[in-house]
Design an enzyme around this catalytic site. Structure first.
Site, PDB file in Angstrom:
ATOM      1  N   ASP A   1      -2.010   5.713  18.842  1.00 55.11           N
ATOM      2  CA  ASP A   1      -2.756   6.037  20.061  1.00 55.11           C
ATOM      3  C   ASP A   1      -1.803   6.450  21.178  1.00 55.11           C
ATOM      4  O   ASP A   1      -2.082   7.372  21.949  1.00 55.11           O
ATOM      5  CB  ASP A   1      -3.588   4.828  20.513  1.00 55.11           C
ATOM      6  CG  ASP A   1      -4.597   4.400  19.462  1.00 55.11           C
ATOM      7  OD1 ASP A   1      -4.825   3.183  19.297  1.00 55.11           O
ATOM      8  OD2 ASP A   1      -5.150   5.299  18.781  1.00 55.11           O
TER       9      ASP A   1
ATOM     10  N   HIS B   1      -8.074  -0.743  18.960  1.00 55.85           N
ATOM     11  CA  HIS B   1      -7.745   0.447  18.176  1.00 55.85           C
ATOM     12  C   HIS B   1      -8.994   1.052  17.538  1.00 55.85           C
ATOM     13  O   HIS B   1      -9.025   1.323  16.333  1.00 55.85           O
ATOM     14  CB  HIS B   1      -6.702   0.075  17.119  1.00 55.85           C
ATOM     15  CG  HIS B   1      -6.152   1.258  16.374  1.00 55.85           C
ATOM     16  ND1 HIS B   1      -5.513   2.297  16.985  1.00 55.85           N
ATOM     17  CD2 HIS B   1      -6.160   1.563  15.049  1.00 55.85           C
ATOM     18  CE1 HIS B   1      -5.158   3.193  16.076  1.00 55.85           C
ATOM     19  NE2 HIS B   1      -5.535   2.782  14.901  1.00 55.85           N
TER      20      HIS B   1
ATOM     21  N   MET C   1       0.212   8.954  11.156  1.00 54.51           N
ATOM     22  CA  MET C   1       0.216   7.497  11.075  1.00 54.51           C
ATOM     23  C   MET C   1       1.527   7.010  10.477  1.00 54.51           C
ATOM     24  O   MET C   1       2.060   5.991  10.909  1.00 54.51           O
ATOM     25  CB  MET C   1      -0.978   6.997  10.244  1.00 54.51           C
ATOM     26  CG  MET C   1      -1.096   5.490  10.206  1.00 54.51           C
ATOM     27  SD  MET C   1      -1.463   4.780  11.859  1.00 54.51           S
ATOM     28  CE  MET C   1      -0.040   3.714  12.086  1.00 54.51           C
TER      29      MET C   1
ATOM     30  N   GLY D   1       0.853  -1.186   0.000  1.00 58.72           N
ATOM     31  CA  GLY D   1       0.000   0.000   0.000  1.00 58.72           C
ATOM     32  C   GLY D   1       0.891   1.238   0.000  1.00 58.72           C
ATOM     33  O   GLY D   1       0.552   2.279   0.561  1.00 58.72           O
ATOM     34  N   ALA D   2       2.038   1.124  -0.661  1.00 56.40           N
ATOM     35  CA  ALA D   2       3.080   2.142  -0.558  1.00 56.40           C
ATOM     36  C   ALA D   2       2.744   3.444  -1.279  1.00 56.40           C
ATOM     37  O   ALA D   2       3.390   4.465  -1.028  1.00 56.40           O
ATOM     38  CB  ALA D   2       4.390   1.585  -1.094  1.00 56.40           C
ATOM     39  N   SER D   3       1.776   3.413  -2.183  1.00 59.99           N
ATOM     40  CA  SER D   3       1.454   4.627  -2.948  1.00 59.99           C
ATOM     41  C   SER D   3       0.368   5.465  -2.295  1.00 59.99           C
ATOM     42  O   SER D   3       0.009   6.529  -2.808  1.00 59.99           O
ATOM     43  CB  SER D   3       0.979   4.265  -4.360  1.00 59.99           C
ATOM     44  OG  SER D   3       1.950   3.492  -5.015  1.00 59.99           O
TER      45      SER D   3
ATOM     46  N   ASP E   1       1.969  -1.810  -4.535  1.00 59.88           N
ATOM     47  CA  ASP E   1       0.620  -1.255  -4.580  1.00 59.88           C
ATOM     48  C   ASP E   1       0.009  -1.614  -5.926  1.00 59.88           C
ATOM     49  O   ASP E   1       0.683  -2.182  -6.803  1.00 59.88           O
ATOM     50  CB  ASP E   1       0.636   0.274  -4.360  1.00 59.88           C
ATOM     51  CG  ASP E   1      -0.619   0.770  -3.637  1.00 59.88           C
ATOM     52  OD1 ASP E   1      -0.504   1.639  -2.763  1.00 59.88           O
ATOM     53  OD2 ASP E   1      -1.733   0.273  -3.954  1.00 59.88           O
TER      54      ASP E   1
ATOM     55  N   ARG F   1     -14.363   3.054  12.102  1.00 57.42           N
ATOM     56  CA  ARG F   1     -13.352   2.190  11.482  1.00 57.42           C
ATOM     57  C   ARG F   1     -14.017   0.908  10.978  1.00 57.42           C
ATOM     58  O   ARG F   1     -13.628   0.338   9.950  1.00 57.42           O
ATOM     59  CB  ARG F   1     -12.235   1.866  12.475  1.00 57.42           C
ATOM     60  CG  ARG F   1     -11.305   3.071  12.763  1.00 57.42           C
ATOM     61  CD  ARG F   1     -10.179   2.666  13.678  1.00 57.42           C
ATOM     62  NE  ARG F   1      -9.253   3.751  13.988  1.00 57.42           N
ATOM     63  CZ  ARG F   1      -9.416   4.637  14.979  1.00 57.42           C
ATOM     64  NH1 ARG F   1     -10.490   4.572  15.769  1.00 57.42           N
ATOM     65  NH2 ARG F   1      -8.512   5.592  15.184  1.00 57.42           N
TER      66      ARG F   1
ATOM     67  N   ILE G   1      -0.869   7.081   3.576  1.00 62.73           N
ATOM     68  CA  ILE G   1       0.047   6.676   4.645  1.00 62.73           C
ATOM     69  C   ILE G   1       1.313   6.093   4.029  1.00 62.73           C
ATOM     70  O   ILE G   1       2.437   6.428   4.435  1.00 62.73           O
ATOM     71  CB  ILE G   1      -0.594   5.618   5.575  1.00 62.73           C
ATOM     72  CG1 ILE G   1      -1.822   6.190   6.290  1.00 62.73           C
ATOM     73  CG2 ILE G   1       0.433   5.126   6.607  1.00 62.73           C
ATOM     74  CD1 ILE G   1      -2.651   5.140   7.030  1.00 62.73           C
TER      75      ILE G   1
ATOM     76  N   ASN H   1      -7.245  -0.526   8.827  1.00 62.73           N
ATOM     77  CA  ASN H   1      -8.377  -0.624   9.745  1.00 62.73           C
ATOM     78  C   ASN H   1      -9.509  -1.430   9.131  1.00 62.73           C
ATOM     79  O   ASN H   1      -9.626  -1.524   7.918  1.00 62.73           O
ATOM     80  CB  ASN H   1      -8.874   0.783  10.078  1.00 62.73           C
ATOM     81  CG  ASN H   1      -8.122   1.377  11.240  1.00 62.73           C
ATOM     82  OD1 ASN H   1      -7.930   0.719  12.262  1.00 62.73           O
ATOM     83  ND2 ASN H   1      -7.671   2.606  11.106  1.00 62.73           N
TER      84      ASN H   1
END
Lengths: 322, 319
Positions: free
Chosen positions: A173, A200, A251, A31-33, A57, A110, A36, A142
């Site tokens: 958190d 969370h 994040m 999910g690098a693109s 990604d 979430r 976050i 999440n």
């Protein structure tokens, strides 16, 4: 009481010298693109602890990797695009961080993300189970309270489950609790440590202000307000972004902090403690976040000195944390 | 400015560079106050960053009416605002849009924080630095020692590429890069690299070309999704931290930057600079260069002069 939590160098610009000889962590970001993923990848690339960074990604990773590869730090950076390239992204990884998925919009919990993100996490962690079953798996996607059990079940299906290596990243958190207590008490946040346990999401987030170092005293009404603010901080950012997303930069900071703690511990550093949502025997809830002493591959043990919450709080938490 | 109390503003804080740059600044114990300005999204970006467990306060300012309050009391202003290149564009193609943006933002700086260090990232830097200078002159507050064109990414890239080629730790490589910040105006001085590196001429030419075109390399790789953002955030933060260290009294802080210069017959030129409490302490000049590098300098100057003139004329023609 907990010993001081490990803090990373933050934006560790290249001239910070690590004393450890084992600066060879191979880290993957799935999910690098995303919102976050990109700043998280930047913080990881900046660190002398990382020798190889692989970015996966379904879009944009070649560009993100080209961008990051120009930074004057030692980690090699490579982008992988689409499911056919995922195995090569994962092979040989020591740590996999997963921020992939969709963020909340105003009004969403979430849990509302479950339908989309459950499938994403199940698919990505299945690939991890197949191609890097020994790696530490850090889930940001999440709802963490569900995606960690999902990850565990996927690893069990592949016969490679190790509860000591699957972590739900709740670090933000703790980071928020530290920042808010520091603000309230006019302290330097770098010296504040508040453990946060439970889960969370909303009321499953349980800050233990009574265990804060340094010790802080707060009248009950302020304590209740502070606790509520920590619990709803994610929603605070979703609202402030007004549809443009949820927390990304903070994040990224928190995710990097957790990864660096893990890598330090894997390198043999002692006394590295982080809270994380993991398989747990600390309550009658099968997964629960508590402070953990992190160590080399085989040892991620819950830290002993933790007191159970008051019965009232425990009853509120238990149903939601399953 | 007392130590570890830098008040830094980011103009264009919601953008592709602005957000990760603001993250790196927020992470630093050198910064005590971070103010973020843009025409959209700054309240959300500020809320996000404000949760990080570091000492800098963070506040978002949205739209021109809020810009003055963003700037008042700032020690350093970093400006990444503007549009990025798309494939096929040169940095100069951005001129029409970005010239106005930079002129407007720097006019506000001249009015509300005339003593601040101004660090311009917005391209084309070869023109936006002269624009900034002319704007400050118009307001009667021009100080050439405090206006910096951020070329740090060229140095960062040179270090990374030399390290890769010679199997060195990039953290220990230092290549000065002089001239300007576009294509052939980017002049890496490999002959001055520390540690010393030897390269056959063909490799040297290829390496030099790669450093000069690295920005375009990323624009192509992003295929329309933008230009360098994360590496530019890294480089921008590196430059700001160097500046703040120097303003705090640290000695021997050297960075290359595109500034008002007497080192060549070009009115603005990047060379290594010794930074200090008042900005540029001393221009360290070009130093000893190879014939190959001498040639590049000579060939860069006409293009640099043209870009500079374009920036100056732009401000002169403003009402």
């Amino acid at each position: 009481m907990l010993s001081a939590l490990a803090r990373p160098a933050g934006a560790a610009l290249r001239r910070s010298f690590s004393t450890s000889a084992q600066n060879n962590a191979k880290v993957a970001v799935l999910g690098a693109s995303g919102g976050i993923g990109q700043p998280l990848s930047l913080l990881l690339k900046n660190s002398p602890l990382v020798s190889r960074l692989t970015l996966y990604d379904i879009a944009h990773t070649p560009g993100v990797a080209a961008d990051l590869s120009h930074i004057e730090t030692r980690a090699t950076v490579k982008g992988y695009l689409g499911p056919e390239q995922l195995p090569d992204c994962l092979k040989g990884c020591d740590v996999v961080v997963i921020p992939a998925g969709v963020p909340r919009k105003p009004g969403m919990t979430r849990d509302d993300l479950f339908n989309t993100n459950a499938t994403i996490v199940a698919t990505l962690t299945a690939a991890c189970a197949q191609h890097c079953p020994e790696a530490m798996i850090c889930i940001i996607s999440n709802p963490v309270n569900s995606t960690i059990p999902i990850t565990a079940e996927v690893f069990k299906k592949h016969g490679v489950y190790n509860p000591n290596k699957i972590f739900g990243v709740t670090t933000l958190d703790i980071v928020r609790a530290n920042a808010f207590v520091a603000e309230l008490k006019d302290l330097d946040p770098a010296r504040v440590n508040v453990p946060v346990i439970g889960g969370h999401a909303g009321k499953t987030i349980i800050p233990l202000i009574s265990q804060c170092t340094p010790k802080v005293e707060l009248p009950q009404d302020q304590l209740a307000t502070l606790t509520g603010r920590i619990q709803e901080a994610g929603t605070e950012v979703v609202k402030a972004k007004a549809g443009a997303g949820s927390a990304t930069l903070s994040m990224a900071y928190a995710g990097a902090r957790f990864v660096f703690s893990l890598v330090d511990a894997m390198n043999g550093k002692e006394g590295v403690v982080e809270c994380s949502f993991v398989k747990s025997q600390e309550t009658d809830c099968p997964y629960f976040s508590t402070p953990l002493l992190l160590g080399a591959q085989k040892e991620a043990l819950p830290v002993a000195p933790w007191c159970p919450p008051s019965p009232r709080l425990s009853e509120e938490v238990s149903p939601g944390a399953h």
